[in-house]
Design a protein around this motif. Sequence first.
Motif, PDB file in Angstrom:
ATOM      1  N   ARG A  95      54.050  33.787  45.169  1.00  8.77           N
ATOM      2  CA  ARG A  95      53.320  34.309  44.018  1.00  8.77           C
ATOM      3  C   ARG A  95      52.392  33.231  43.487  1.00  8.77           C
ATOM      4  O   ARG A  95      52.765  32.057  43.406  1.00  8.77           O
ATOM      5  CB  ARG A  95      54.286  34.736  42.909  1.00  8.77           C
ATOM      6  CG  ARG A  95      54.953  36.073  43.142  1.00  8.77           C
ATOM      7  CD  ARG A  95      55.717  36.523  41.912  1.00  8.77           C
ATOM      8  NE  ARG A  95      56.169  37.906  42.033  1.00  8.77           N
ATOM      9  CZ  ARG A  95      56.766  38.560  41.045  1.00  8.77           C
ATOM     10  NH1 ARG A  95      56.973  37.981  39.872  1.00  8.77           N
ATOM     11  NH2 ARG A  95      57.150  39.816  41.220  1.00  8.77           N
ATOM     12  N   MET A  96      51.179  33.637  43.114  1.00  7.42           N
ATOM     13  CA  MET A  96      50.196  32.725  42.545  1.00  7.42           C
ATOM     14  C   MET A  96      49.661  33.348  41.260  1.00  7.42           C
ATOM     15  O   MET A  96      49.534  34.564  41.164  1.00  7.42           O
ATOM     16  CB  MET A  96      49.065  32.466  43.537  1.00  7.42           C
ATOM     17  CG  MET A  96      49.537  31.826  44.834  1.00  7.42           C
ATOM     18  SD  MET A  96      48.227  31.648  46.083  1.00  7.42           S
ATOM     19  CE  MET A  96      47.161  30.443  45.284  1.00  7.42           C
ATOM     20  N   SER A  97      49.335  32.502  40.283  1.00  3.90           N
ATOM     21  CA  SER A  97      48.925  33.027  38.987  1.00  3.90           C
ATOM     22  C   SER A  97      47.504  33.564  38.994  1.00  3.90           C
ATOM     23  O   SER A  97      47.150  34.383  38.142  1.00  3.90           O
ATOM     24  CB  SER A  97      49.056  31.943  37.916  1.00  3.90           C
ATOM     25  OG  SER A  97      48.207  30.835  38.203  1.00  3.90           O
ATOM     26  N   ALA A  98      46.669  33.137  39.940  1.00  6.93           N
ATOM     27  CA  ALA A  98      45.270  33.560  39.946  1.00  6.93           C
ATOM     28  C   ALA A  98      44.856  34.227  41.249  1.00  6.93           C
ATOM     29  O   ALA A  98      43.671  34.373  41.527  1.00  6.93           O
ATOM     30  CB  ALA A  98      44.358  32.365  39.667  1.00  6.93           C
ATOM     31  N   ALA A  99      45.819  34.617  42.069  1.00 11.96           N
ATOM     32  CA  ALA A  99      45.509  35.271  43.339  1.00 11.96           C
ATOM     33  C   ALA A  99      46.745  36.013  43.809  1.00 11.96           C
ATOM     34  O   ALA A  99      47.865  35.723  43.376  1.00 11.96           O
ATOM     35  CB  ALA A  99      45.065  34.251  44.386  1.00 11.96           C
ATOM     36  N   ASP A 158      39.860  37.709  43.695  1.00 13.35           N
ATOM     37  CA  ASP A 158      39.340  36.560  44.437  1.00 13.35           C
ATOM     38  C   ASP A 158      40.444  35.980  45.294  1.00 13.35           C
ATOM     39  O   ASP A 158      41.249  35.170  44.837  1.00 13.35           O
ATOM     40  CB  ASP A 158      38.799  35.514  43.458  1.00 13.35           C
ATOM     41  CG  ASP A 158      38.173  34.324  44.196  1.00 13.35           C
ATOM     42  OD1 ASP A 158      37.843  34.486  45.380  1.00 13.35           O
ATOM     43  OD2 ASP A 158      38.040  33.254  43.580  1.00 13.35           O
ATOM     44  N   MET A 159      40.498  36.408  46.550  1.00 17.76           N
ATOM     45  CA  MET A 159      41.585  35.966  47.420  1.00 17.76           C
ATOM     46  C   MET A 159      41.317  34.552  47.914  1.00 17.76           C
ATOM     47  O   MET A 159      40.172  34.181  48.199  1.00 17.76           O
ATOM     48  CB  MET A 159      41.761  36.944  48.574  1.00 17.76           C
ATOM     49  CG  MET A 159      42.062  38.367  48.091  1.00 17.76           C
ATOM     50  SD  MET A 159      42.472  39.499  49.433  1.00 17.76           S
ATOM     51  CE  MET A 159      44.153  38.982  49.785  1.00 17.76           C
ATOM     52  N   PRO A 160      42.348  33.716  48.027  1.00 20.54           N
ATOM     53  CA  PRO A 160      42.159  32.296  48.316  1.00 20.54           C
ATOM     54  C   PRO A 160      41.380  32.004  49.588  1.00 20.54           C
ATOM     55  O   PRO A 160      40.646  31.023  49.652  1.00 20.54           O
ATOM     56  CB  PRO A 160      43.587  31.765  48.409  1.00 20.54           C
ATOM     57  CG  PRO A 160      44.404  32.698  47.598  1.00 20.54           C
ATOM     58  CD  PRO A 160      43.759  34.038  47.761  1.00 20.54           C
ATOM     59  N   GLY A 211      43.356  36.904  52.607  1.00 17.03           N
ATOM     60  CA  GLY A 211      41.945  37.207  52.438  1.00 17.03           C
ATOM     61  C   GLY A 211      41.006  36.773  53.531  1.00 17.03           C
ATOM     62  O   GLY A 211      39.804  37.062  53.460  1.00 17.03           O
ATOM     63  N   ALA A 212      41.472  36.080  54.560  1.00 14.58           N
ATOM     64  CA  ALA A 212      40.582  35.683  55.646  1.00 14.58           C
ATOM     65  C   ALA A 212      40.176  36.906  56.473  1.00 14.58           C
ATOM     66  O   ALA A 212      40.894  37.906  56.540  1.00 14.58           O
ATOM     67  CB  ALA A 212      41.259  34.652  56.550  1.00 14.58           C
ATOM     68  N   ASP A 213      39.018  36.807  57.105  1.00 16.54           N
ATOM     69  CA  ASP A 213      38.574  37.816  58.066  1.00 16.54           C
ATOM     70  C   ASP A 213      39.157  37.442  59.416  1.00 16.54           C
ATOM     71  O   ASP A 213      38.720  36.472  60.046  1.00 16.54           O
ATOM     72  CB  ASP A 213      37.049  37.847  58.124  1.00 16.54           C
ATOM     73  CG  ASP A 213      36.523  38.808  59.196  1.00 16.54           C
ATOM     74  OD1 ASP A 213      37.278  39.723  59.600  1.00 16.54           O
ATOM     75  OD2 ASP A 213      35.368  38.629  59.622  1.00 16.54           O
ATOM     76  N   VAL A 214      40.165  38.160  59.856  1.00 16.57           N
ATOM     77  CA  VAL A 214      40.873  37.837  61.087  1.00 16.57           C
ATOM     78  C   VAL A 214      40.476  38.812  62.180  1.00 16.57           C
ATOM     79  O   VAL A 214      40.589  40.034  62.017  1.00 16.57           O
ATOM     80  CB  VAL A 214      42.398  37.868  60.883  1.00 16.57           C
ATOM     81  CG1 VAL A 214      43.114  37.665  62.225  1.00 16.57           C
ATOM     82  CG2 VAL A 214      42.820  36.791  59.898  1.00 16.57           C
TER      83      VAL A 214
END
Length: 392
Positions: free
Chosen positions: A350-354, A3-5, A31-34
């Motif tokens: 770094r992120m713990s959930a992504a 689940d990307m932010p 994770g955005a659609d660029v």
Amino acid sequence: MTDMPLAGIRVLDLTRVRAGPTCVRQFADWGADVIKIEVPDAAGGDGGLGGPRKGPDFQNLHRNKRSMTLNLKSPEGHAVLLKLAETADIVVENFRPDVKRRLNIAFEDLSTVNEGLIYVSISGFGQDGPYEKRPGVDQIAQGMGGLMSITGEPGRGPMRVGIPVADLTAGLLAAQGAMMALIQRQRTGKGQWVQTSLLQAQVFMLDFQAARWLVDGDVAGQVGNEHPTGVPTNAWATADGHINAAPAGQRLYERFCHAIGTPELIDDPDYVDGGQRYRNRAALNDRIAAILKTKTSAEWIDILNEAGVPCGPINGIDQAFADPQVAHLGLAQAVEDGGKPLTLVGQPIRMSAAEARLKHRIGDKGAESGDILAEAGYDGAEIDRFRRDGVI
């Protein structure tokens, strides 16, 4: 962690060169659609290349983006952009202010079709003011923003920093502004215009050097590898190279003196506190330099780390990526798309959930034009006509 932010966020990328693409890369990696909108070759487009399209610089800046071509000077191309803006969350551009107004793609133009649109502008000097129409690039901002006056050795003249720090900082600040605008939009339902410039970013990055002037009237100068205020901090020659050591502050200075075998420097009246060390920095540096030349870099790094004194090697870029801690942090990351192996610079967050991902390299210019237009509701015949007429 899938689940990307920024999943579900769509970004239209109208940028070129470096500051704008640096901003947009933050959205693409998370994770955005660029959609990277480029000028068709027939309309004089070069893609804003700083090198070959498949070369390291372009790929590092534009990974994770889809490319479409669009002639914004044509009425139909302008209409397509407005249609895309209707469902976009963010538009990022780095045209000169007068250029985007002439093309009718300014904030006031695009926000009429989407009141929730976040419109991000990056310029050389700002969207208004006496330098509004000037072209701006990184080195000009480094000079005008004060950085070159404090970089380099005394008496050697101004020196630019070895990376485009104004470009990169402006891009990151623009991305931060857009993220804040997204959060505010959750409460208000309204988009807004986010602005920054290379000059603003560079002056902001002067940080404590700027505060020294604003608060105390102290104009900093060049001190080479020394720290402007934290003495002794320097790049020191050793028996086989150089190391950085930063024993600034009383406790670190005392540890450092014991570690290098000169405890007498702790109570020496000339070096007894930070003020005295600052005033007598040249003599203290000479004393330390003579001692550090007696052992190798590796020996001193072991000794100083054992003593709890900040220190480290001075690596070439190849050595930096070979460093075990850099390898552990995963800053060299392979692109996942299954093509010819390609490793680029990964995200430093770094992120713990992504997690950020390098899902795909950018392809040929306009490779996804048809797909993007079909998603926007255009049928095959219209897309073919756009190609024939040079709209895409």
